[in-house]
Design a protein around this motif. Structure first.
Motif, PDB file in Angstrom:
ATOM      1  N   GLN A   1      -4.892   7.249  -1.045  1.00  0.00           N
ATOM      2  CA  GLN A   1      -4.471   5.899  -0.665  1.00  0.00           C
ATOM      3  C   GLN A   1      -4.534   4.938  -1.850  1.00  0.00           C
ATOM      4  O   GLN A   1      -5.478   4.982  -2.645  1.00  0.00           O
ATOM      5  CB  GLN A   1      -5.354   5.382   0.474  1.00  0.00           C
ATOM      6  CG  GLN A   1      -5.360   6.320   1.676  1.00  0.00           C
ATOM      7  CD  GLN A   1      -6.236   5.843   2.816  1.00  0.00           C
ATOM      8  OE1 GLN A   1      -6.803   4.755   2.772  1.00  0.00           O
ATOM      9  NE2 GLN A   1      -6.355   6.657   3.863  1.00  0.00           N
TER      10      GLN A   1
ATOM     11  N   SER B   1      -3.835   9.346  -8.127  1.00  0.00           N
ATOM     12  CA  SER B   1      -3.550  10.766  -7.905  1.00  0.00           C
ATOM     13  C   SER B   1      -4.838  11.556  -7.737  1.00  0.00           C
ATOM     14  O   SER B   1      -5.913  11.147  -8.173  1.00  0.00           O
ATOM     15  CB  SER B   1      -2.729  11.346  -9.063  1.00  0.00           C
ATOM     16  OG  SER B   1      -3.444  11.280 -10.284  1.00  0.00           O
TER      17      SER B   1
ATOM     18  N   CYS C   1       9.683   6.198   5.307  1.00  0.00           N
ATOM     19  CA  CYS C   1       8.778   7.324   5.517  1.00  0.00           C
ATOM     20  C   CYS C   1       9.097   8.013   6.848  1.00  0.00           C
ATOM     21  O   CYS C   1       9.099   7.367   7.897  1.00  0.00           O
ATOM     22  CB  CYS C   1       7.342   6.824   5.499  1.00  0.00           C
ATOM     23  SG  CYS C   1       6.099   8.101   5.717  1.00  0.00           S
TER      24      CYS C   1
ATOM     25  N   ALA D   1       0.224   8.791  -5.112  1.00  0.00           N
ATOM     26  CA  ALA D   1       0.801   7.674  -4.365  1.00  0.00           C
ATOM     27  C   ALA D   1       1.007   6.534  -5.350  1.00  0.00           C
ATOM     28  O   ALA D   1       0.149   6.285  -6.209  1.00  0.00           O
ATOM     29  CB  ALA D   1      -0.124   7.240  -3.231  1.00  0.00           C
TER      30      ALA D   1
ATOM     31  N   TRP E   1       3.526  14.952  -3.177  1.00  0.00           N
ATOM     32  CA  TRP E   1       2.385  15.740  -2.739  1.00  0.00           C
ATOM     33  C   TRP E   1       2.625  17.218  -2.988  1.00  0.00           C
ATOM     34  O   TRP E   1       3.753  17.692  -3.049  1.00  0.00           O
ATOM     35  CB  TRP E   1       2.063  15.482  -1.277  1.00  0.00           C
ATOM     36  CG  TRP E   1       2.969  16.078  -0.253  1.00  0.00           C
ATOM     37  CD1 TRP E   1       2.826  17.273   0.368  1.00  0.00           C
ATOM     38  CD2 TRP E   1       4.161  15.483   0.289  1.00  0.00           C
ATOM     39  NE1 TRP E   1       3.840  17.469   1.272  1.00  0.00           N
ATOM     40  CE2 TRP E   1       4.673  16.391   1.242  1.00  0.00           C
ATOM     41  CE3 TRP E   1       4.827  14.287   0.057  1.00  0.00           C
ATOM     42  CZ2 TRP E   1       5.842  16.128   1.957  1.00  0.00           C
ATOM     43  CZ3 TRP E   1       5.977  14.020   0.762  1.00  0.00           C
ATOM     44  CH2 TRP E   1       6.467  14.925   1.706  1.00  0.00           C
TER      45      TRP E   1
ATOM     46  N   VAL F   1       7.443   1.658  -2.943  1.00  0.00           N
ATOM     47  CA  VAL F   1       6.396   2.675  -2.932  1.00  0.00           C
ATOM     48  C   VAL F   1       7.034   4.056  -2.993  1.00  0.00           C
ATOM     49  O   VAL F   1       8.196   4.243  -2.617  1.00  0.00           O
ATOM     50  CB  VAL F   1       5.495   2.578  -1.680  1.00  0.00           C
ATOM     51  CG1 VAL F   1       4.885   1.208  -1.568  1.00  0.00           C
ATOM     52  CG2 VAL F   1       6.262   2.934  -0.421  1.00  0.00           C
ATOM     53  N   ASP F   2       6.253   5.018  -3.467  1.00  0.00           N
ATOM     54  CA  ASP F   2       6.703   6.407  -3.508  1.00  0.00           C
ATOM     55  C   ASP F   2       5.482   7.311  -3.461  1.00  0.00           C
ATOM     56  O   ASP F   2       4.361   6.870  -3.731  1.00  0.00           O
ATOM     57  CB  ASP F   2       7.512   6.676  -4.781  1.00  0.00           C
ATOM     58  CG  ASP F   2       8.378   7.913  -4.657  1.00  0.00           C
ATOM     59  OD1 ASP F   2       8.429   8.501  -3.564  1.00  0.00           O
ATOM     60  OD2 ASP F   2       8.999   8.308  -5.663  1.00  0.00           O
ATOM     61  N   LYS F   3       5.706   8.580  -3.097  1.00  0.00           N
ATOM     62  CA  LYS F   3       4.616   9.541  -2.959  1.00  0.00           C
ATOM     63  C   LYS F   3       5.094  10.916  -3.390  1.00  0.00           C
ATOM     64  O   LYS F   3       6.246  11.281  -3.158  1.00  0.00           O
ATOM     65  CB  LYS F   3       4.132   9.598  -1.504  1.00  0.00           C
ATOM     66  CG  LYS F   3       3.761   8.237  -0.922  1.00  0.00           C
ATOM     67  CD  LYS F   3       3.692   8.261   0.589  1.00  0.00           C
ATOM     68  CE  LYS F   3       3.635   6.844   1.146  1.00  0.00           C
ATOM     69  NZ  LYS F   3       3.606   6.837   2.621  1.00  0.00           N
TER      70      LYS F   3
ATOM     71  N   SER G   1       0.849  -1.188   0.000  1.00  0.00           N
ATOM     72  CA  SER G   1       0.000   0.000   0.000  1.00  0.00           C
ATOM     73  C   SER G   1       0.884   1.237   0.000  1.00  0.00           C
ATOM     74  O   SER G   1       2.036   1.200   0.440  1.00  0.00           O
ATOM     75  CB  SER G   1      -0.920   0.022   1.222  1.00  0.00           C
ATOM     76  OG  SER G   1      -0.153   0.064   2.420  1.00  0.00           O
ATOM     77  N   SER G   2       0.338   2.320  -0.509  1.00  0.00           N
ATOM     78  CA  SER G   2       1.011   3.609  -0.492  1.00  0.00           C
ATOM     79  C   SER G   2      -0.015   4.628  -0.028  1.00  0.00           C
ATOM     80  O   SER G   2      -1.000   4.890  -0.734  1.00  0.00           O
ATOM     81  CB  SER G   2       1.543   3.970  -1.885  1.00  0.00           C
ATOM     82  OG  SER G   2       2.267   5.179  -1.855  1.00  0.00           O
ATOM     83  N   VAL G   3       0.192   5.175   1.162  1.00  0.00           N
ATOM     84  CA  VAL G   3      -0.812   6.026   1.791  1.00  0.00           C
ATOM     85  C   VAL G   3      -0.220   7.404   2.048  1.00  0.00           C
ATOM     86  O   VAL G   3       0.801   7.541   2.720  1.00  0.00           O
ATOM     87  CB  VAL G   3      -1.319   5.402   3.105  1.00  0.00           C
ATOM     88  CG1 VAL G   3      -2.289   6.340   3.808  1.00  0.00           C
ATOM     89  CG2 VAL G   3      -1.982   4.058   2.829  1.00  0.00           C
ATOM     90  N   LEU G   4      -0.869   8.408   1.502  1.00  0.00           N
ATOM     91  CA  LEU G   4      -0.487   9.802   1.708  1.00  0.00           C
ATOM     92  C   LEU G   4      -1.705  10.532   2.265  1.00  0.00           C
ATOM     93  O   LEU G   4      -2.507  11.088   1.524  1.00  0.00           O
ATOM     94  CB  LEU G   4      -0.025  10.429   0.395  1.00  0.00           C
ATOM     95  CG  LEU G   4       0.438  11.878   0.418  1.00  0.00           C
ATOM     96  CD1 LEU G   4       1.632  12.062   1.353  1.00  0.00           C
ATOM     97  CD2 LEU G   4       0.777  12.352  -0.993  1.00  0.00           C
TER      98      LEU G   4
END
Length: 380
Positions: free
Chosen positions: A146, A199, A231, A183, A168, A164-166, A139-142
């Protein structure tokens, strides 16, 4: 538009022990600039119609694959992927399970993108709906943005290199529940690289250039740093997060064999509200395509270069009065638009779109969820 960037190395995937492979180099795929569709007459759906700016595909409605109906089973070489995106508007519905097609066992992967998600345990909710035959890959949660990737447990030997990457938007990082950015999860399935991106882009009809700029920034920022950080890892030198290795391509979207991009992309229809409502009422959706901002941007090569999308044969997904089938009756009376989209791009991989539709039964948000079923051929 200024963005901040966060990169995170994936912990061990919850499907089991997935070995990290060395990064492979991938050739860049050529951009696809499809033709503009010919006009359609009345509410007649022409089989070979092309959506403006989008490569021709055959939709689920044309191929008689209704949502929840029978679909072709997977083979040893094919991968069936169910994709769903939804702007939740900060609420969890009682019928959250309606987002998922769990009929039979045809789907190998479930890709779930949520925007404006409230504070709830989405991972557990989705796991319970899918059942024991599926497990969370990553999972990738910002915050409220999500992304969850689930697969059949039997496929875990073929999955590796999960990261994973994010990305913002700096200006909105403190607005809880309205997070804009992206995310992403990247992995290998066999010897093919997959990239999943959800996105939430800039809102309002007037912000077309900002959305296109955000798309380009996300493409060049994801997985582009030279070092791997956890993170919010204490002691991280944030200057290093923006450093790129000289001579190494930084566009992971172009480097990946398969890319699925889903989310509240927020592109609007540049038409009078009354005209759009009449077209929806008369089921003349094709006459709206030429004024859809995303379709125009695709055709002109201004955003999402090389991506494909199914024809928009479902009603615009925004903006509804919550709990109804009525479009915005508030003071702003926003023009109905297809803000919620699922796009895909492949390099040397054959893809078949088996369905593309809105989910009309979920009405707790001012957005309707959108689902797609994709099959990728001859992967193993």
């Amino acid at each position: 538009m200024t963005f901040q960037i966060l990169f995170m190395a994936s912990p061990r995937a919850q499907c089991g022990d997935l070995e990290e492979n060395n990064e492979r180099k991938f050739s860049k795929g050529a951009a696809v600039v499809p033709e503009v569709p010919k006009p359609l007459i009345g509410d007649r759906v022409i089989r070979d119609a092309k959506q403006t700016g989008v490569k021709q595909v055959i939709s689920a409605k044309e191929k008689s694959f209704p949502r929840g109906g029978e679909t072709a089973p997977s083979t040893a070489a094919d991968l069936n992927v169910y994709v769903v995106t939804w702007n939740m508007n900060g609420k969890v519905p009682n019928n959250f399970a309606d987002l998922f097609d769990v009929s039979g066992e045809s789907h190998d992967f479930f890709v779930v993108g949520l925007q404006e998600a409230p504070n709830f345990d989405a991972k557990t909710c989705i796991s319970e709906i899918l059942g024991d035959k599926y497990c969370l890959v990553e999972s990738s949660v910002l915050m409220s943005l999500q992304l969850f990737i689930f697969s059949k447990r039997s496929l875990k030997p073929f999955i590796s290199g999960v990261k994973v990457d994010k990305v913002w938007e700096k200006g909105l990082s403190g607005i809880v529940g309205k997070q804009k950015g992206a995310a992403a999860v990247r992995l290998h399935f066999g010897d093919k690289s997959f990239l999943f991106i959800t996105s939430h882009l800039a809102a309002h009809e007037s912000n077309l250039k900002a959305r296109n700029a955000q798309c380009a920034h996300i493409c060049h920022s994801l997985f582009a740093r030279s070092s791997v950080y956890s993170c919010f890892q204490p002691g991280t030198n944030t200057d290093d997060l923006n450093y790129r290795v000289p001579g190494v391509p930084s566009n992971v979207v172009e480097e990946s064999d398969v890319v699925i991009w889903l989310g509240d992309l927020n592109y609007r229809l540049e038409l009078p509200r009354r005209f759009v409502q009449n077209s929806i009422k008369n089921k003349n959706l094709q006459e709206l395509w030429a004024k859809d901002q995303l379709s125009v941007s695709l055709r002109k090569g201004q955003a999402f270069k090389g991506f494909h999308e199914g024809p928009l044969l479902f009603a615009p997904t925004f903006k509804y009065d919550v709990g109804t089938d009525n479009y915005d009756t508030g003071p702003k009376e926003r023009v109905p638009s297809w803000t919620d989209r699922i796009l895909y791009k492949t390099t040397n991989v054959k893809a078949e779109l088996r369905s593309y539709d809105a989910i009309s039964s979920v009405k707790t948000s001012d957005h309707r969820p959108v689902e797609a079923h994709l099959t990728f051929k001859n992967l193993l």
